[in-house]
Motif scaffolding. Structure first.
Motif, short mmCIF file in Angstrom:
data_model
loop_
_atom_site.label_atom_id
_atom_site.label_comp_id
_atom_site.label_asym_id
_atom_site.label_seq_id
_atom_site.Cartn_x
_atom_site.Cartn_y
_atom_site.Cartn_z
N ALA A 29 25.63 -16.86 -3.75
CA ALA A 29 25.72 -15.42 -3.48
C ALA A 29 25.75 -14.63 -4.79
N LEU A 30 26.55 -15.10 -5.74
CA LEU A 30 26.66 -14.37 -7.00
C LEU A 30 25.33 -14.41 -7.76
N SER A 31 24.65 -15.56 -7.72
CA SER A 31 23.36 -15.68 -8.41
C SER A 31 22.33 -14.74 -7.77
N ILE A 32 22.38 -14.65 -6.45
CA ILE A 32 21.42 -13.76 -5.78
C ILE A 32 21.73 -12.30 -6.13
N LEU A 33 23.02 -11.96 -6.10
CA LEU A 33 23.40 -10.59 -6.47
C LEU A 33 22.89 -10.27 -7.87
N LEU A 34 23.11 -11.20 -8.77
CA LEU A 34 22.69 -11.01 -10.16
C LEU A 34 21.18 -10.83 -10.25
N SER A 35 20.43 -11.67 -9.51
CA SER A 35 18.97 -11.57 -9.61
C SER A 35 18.47 -10.28 -8.98
N MET A 38 18.82 -7.58 -11.54
CA MET A 38 17.92 -7.66 -12.69
C MET A 38 16.70 -6.79 -12.42
N ALA A 39 16.10 -6.33 -13.50
CA ALA A 39 14.85 -5.59 -13.32
C ALA A 39 13.77 -6.58 -12.90
N PRO A 40 12.76 -6.15 -12.13
CA PRO A 40 11.63 -7.03 -11.88
C PRO A 40 10.93 -7.33 -13.21
N PRO A 41 10.05 -8.26 -13.34
CA PRO A 41 9.40 -9.05 -12.31
C PRO A 41 10.30 -10.13 -11.71
N ARG A 42 9.84 -10.61 -10.56
CA ARG A 42 10.70 -11.48 -9.75
C ARG A 42 10.98 -12.81 -10.42
N PHE A 43 10.04 -13.35 -11.23
CA PHE A 43 10.32 -14.65 -11.85
C PHE A 43 11.54 -14.57 -12.73
N GLU A 44 11.59 -13.53 -13.59
CA GLU A 44 12.72 -13.38 -14.51
C GLU A 44 14.02 -13.22 -13.73
N ALA A 45 13.95 -12.45 -12.63
CA ALA A 45 15.14 -12.22 -11.81
C ALA A 45 15.63 -13.53 -11.20
N ALA A 46 14.72 -14.26 -10.54
CA ALA A 46 15.11 -15.50 -9.89
C ALA A 46 15.57 -16.54 -10.92
N MET A 47 14.85 -16.62 -12.04
CA MET A 47 15.17 -17.64 -13.05
C MET A 47 16.56 -17.42 -13.63
N THR A 48 16.90 -16.15 -13.88
CA THR A 48 18.23 -15.85 -14.42
C THR A 48 19.30 -16.31 -13.44
N CYS A 90 23.57 -5.52 0.40
CA CYS A 90 23.36 -4.07 0.30
C CYS A 90 22.27 -3.71 -0.71
N VAL A 91 22.14 -4.50 -1.76
CA VAL A 91 21.16 -4.14 -2.81
C VAL A 91 19.87 -4.95 -2.70
N ARG A 92 19.67 -5.67 -1.57
CA ARG A 92 18.49 -6.53 -1.48
C ARG A 92 17.21 -5.69 -1.54
N PRO A 93 16.24 -6.16 -2.25
CA PRO A 93 14.97 -5.44 -2.28
C PRO A 93 14.09 -5.87 -1.10
N ASP A 94 13.01 -5.15 -0.89
CA ASP A 94 12.06 -5.58 0.14
C ASP A 94 11.11 -6.60 -0.44
N ILE A 95 11.00 -7.74 0.21
CA ILE A 95 10.00 -8.71 -0.26
C ILE A 95 9.07 -9.11 0.87
N SER B 216 14.52 -18.28 -2.97
CA SER B 216 13.98 -17.64 -1.76
C SER B 216 14.37 -16.16 -1.69
N ALA B 217 15.54 -15.82 -2.26
CA ALA B 217 16.00 -14.44 -2.20
C ALA B 217 15.01 -13.51 -2.91
N SER B 218 14.33 -14.00 -3.94
CA SER B 218 13.36 -13.16 -4.63
C SER B 218 11.93 -13.45 -4.22
N TYR B 219 11.65 -14.71 -3.87
CA TYR B 219 10.27 -15.10 -3.61
C TYR B 219 9.93 -15.15 -2.13
N GLY B 220 10.97 -15.09 -1.29
CA GLY B 220 10.73 -15.28 0.13
C GLY B 220 10.81 -16.75 0.49
#
Lengths: 95, 506
Positions: A29-35, A38-48, A90-95, B216-220
């Motif tokens: 949960a904390l990792s997802i909140l953190l990502s 993060m600013a996009p792009p999504r790779f950097e967000a997910a990787m962090t 609450c802060v989830r983006p649309d994907i 998945s949270a970022s990539y689906g």
């Protein structure tokens, strides 16, 4: 952490469940909140998030076994995980 | 905390011992590959990247004309000592499929090399993250859970050990339990940065399974999205999805492309050449080049496969990408030269020893209290049969490589079977013998299994020390000398234990 030799007991079982499952839920949960923060792009967000997730998991496990009271441990684990998960929702983006 | 340290260590210990041991051998994977294929020529004819490309191309045009992707790895340093080609055929196409692992070409002829079939050092390396005899995913989960236990074990070990620095300089020999504790602390602290780095980066390597929800949270959700993340994380080249433009066009000359890349990156820096949709109007030539570094960076350059025109190079990397690249590079240690490679190996040996001493410490602490219980006996058997039995089993893997006929069907699979059969037999041996005898006997077996390997090598091949030392072939000679050193170390261990037994009969 005391001097007495802890034996396998219900309290230990509680801590194992809280550490393994609760700790994982908290870390993810904390990792997802953190990502999400993060600013996009999504790779950097997910990787962090991925890079830090094992550190968060480790912290949670050690904390679960360091807290004195099992009641306090559960309250903290569930409370914090719930707040973090809610914040992420609450802060989830649309994907 | 002590409780956590003890039980994380014990329950994950045997798997971790296996992971550390096979992973440590993996630092010399291509060196072991070479020893396990004694048919390889002593001196390999050096060829340039463009010559190798031409040879690879000739083979691929003949053997895989309808493939949608060709890959040519010119001989290049220790990681790719051979010219090797791979190809990918669209599953819908009935054309000839590539044998797993590609095809190794002899650089003197450009024809497939007739080396014996073997799992080599590669198989040991692969076992350290996906085990054996089980689905890929299951193996990775087991290794991952044990790695997390390892991470917890390392951190709680430091917390438990408040006098960590002072204890590091303390070694109380021949004091039973205290000696084991000191030895455990010593190997743990000596290579502590390595242990932390290797465990954490190992988890990150396969994080796409362990913390899939974060991705998945970022990539689906779904496999396709996860694969996309993995490709970006590992800078993998995706497989061709289509069949190109469907219009035939001759492939451009590759030599000028190789020369252009070598001009930018330096002679001998071409890692591989990929040709996508060969013979199609949409063909692309992708070249990876650059030295192995501690941040895993290779440049990717893309050329038009018909005109040969330069199209694009890598975009700059972001901070998280550099972070993950560095972690993975540190884990793999591909950038390490001979000195650093030995340091990696020794750190791995210390990691193995840390797990091993920890396992023994568990029994040393409890022998007086619960020594007659079934659980204790089980731990002790697993300890003997793994801490000494597994190294013997790995030696048996090498013995099998020399003793199984070179032409036997499935010989590579049987090499691995021999490893696990030997391990099982030694676990059984540990269960049937009195514990102290079991330790001593297995140490003697280990001593013989390692010390006699160079002898076996001399009897079955002409790649022995008498040949390899005079020509200064330090890869092959190094293997024999290393096993000899392990043989002597096991002999010493057996002798010490034997003396201790005579002084104080168990």
């Amino acid at each position: 952490m005391g001097a007495r030799a802890p034996r396998f007991s219900l309290a230990i079982a509680h801590r194992i469940v809280a550490a393994v499952l609760g700790g994982y839920a908290f870390a993810v949960a904390l990792s997802i909140l953190l990502s999400y923060r993060m600013a996009p792009p999504r790779f950097e967000a997910a990787m962090t998030g991925v890079l830090l997730s094992f550190f968060f998991y480790l912290l949670a496990i050690v904390w679960v076994f360091a807290v004195r009271s099992v009641r306090l441990m559960w309250a903290g684990m569930l409370g914090v995980t719930l707040v973090v998960a809610l914040a992420a929702w609450c802060v989830r983006p649309d994907i | 905390m002590t409780w956590l340290h003890t039980w994380c260590g014990l329950l994950a210990g045997w798997v971790l011992y296996f992971v550390f041991l096979t992973g440590t051998a993996g630092y010399f994977d291509t060196e072991i590959d070479r020893w396990m294929q004694p048919e390889r020529p002593l001196a390999v004819k050096a060829i340039s990247a463009s010559e190798a490309t031409a040879q690879g191309l000739r083979f691929l045009q003949r053997e895989a004309p309808s493939a949608t992707q060709w890959l040519i790895y010119p001989p290049n340093g220790r990681e790719h000592p051979d010219l090797r080609v791979y190809w990918y055929v669209d599953p819908a196409d009935g054309a000839r499929r590539m044998p797993p692992g590609g095809v190794t070409l002899e650089s003197s002829t450009g024809e497939p090399a007739a080396y014996r079939e073997t799992g080599g050092g590669y198989l040991l390396y692969r076992m350290h993250y996906r085990l054996h005899y089980m689905p890929n995913i299951a193996g990775r989960w087991i290794v991952g859970i044990c790695s997390m236990a390892m991470l917890v074990g390392i951190v709680t070990g430091v917390i438990v050990h408040r006098r960590i620095f002072r204890d590091f300089f303390t070694f109380r020999a021949a004091r039973g339990q205290r000696s084991w504790l000191d030895a455990h602390a010593m190997v743990a602290v000596l290579a502590l940065p390595f242990h932390l780095m290797i465990t954490y980066s190992g988890l990150v390597f396969i994080a796409y399974i362990y913390v899939l929800p974060v991705i998945s949270a970022s990539y689906g959700a779904g496999d396709a999205n996860t694969r996309q993340f993995i490709r970006e994380m590992l800078s993998e080249i995706s497989r061709p999805t289509g069949r190109g433009a469907g219009v035939a066009a001759p492939l451009t000359e590759l030599a000028p492309i190789v020369h252009a890349v070598e001009k930018r990156w330096g002679q001998g820096q071409v890692r591989f050449i990929e040709i996508r949709y060969p013979g199609d109007a949409d063909a692309r030539v992708v070249v990876k080049a650059g030295p192995e570094t501690a941040s895993r960076y290779h440049g990717t350059e893309i050329f038009d496969g018909v005109t040969g025109a330069f199209l694009s190079a890598d975009p700059p990397r972001s901070a998280p990408k550099v972070a993950v690249d560095t972690m993975l590079a540190l884990h793999e240690g591909l950038f390490a030269g001979p000195a650093l490679r030995w340091l990696y190996f020794l750190s791995g040996v210390m990691g193995t020893a840390m797990v091993g001493t920890g396992l023994v410490l568990w029994t040393a602490k409890r022998r007086d209290k619960i020594g007659d219980r079934y659980g204790f006996r089980l731990v002790e058997c697993l300890n003997v049969g793994t801490v000494v039995g597994l190294p013997i089993a790995v030696a048996a893997y090498f013995w099998a490589n020399r003793l199984i006929p070179a032409a036997m069907a499935d010989r590579a699979a049987w090499e691995a079977h021999v490893l696990f059969i030997t391990w099982s037999v030694l676990l059984l041996h540990a269960a049937l013998r009195p514990p102290r005898r079991a330790w001593i006997e297995q140490f003697w077996i280990a001593a013989a299994a390692y010390a006699l390997l160079p002898v076996l090598n001399a009897l079955t091949t002409d790649r022995h020390l008498g040949q390899t030392l005079p020509v200064g072939d330090w890869v092959l000679a190094g293997f024999d000398l290393t096993t000899l050193a392990f043989g002597l170390a096991f002999t010493a261990a057996a002798a010490v234990l034997n003396r201790a037994k005579q002084a104080r009969p168990a």
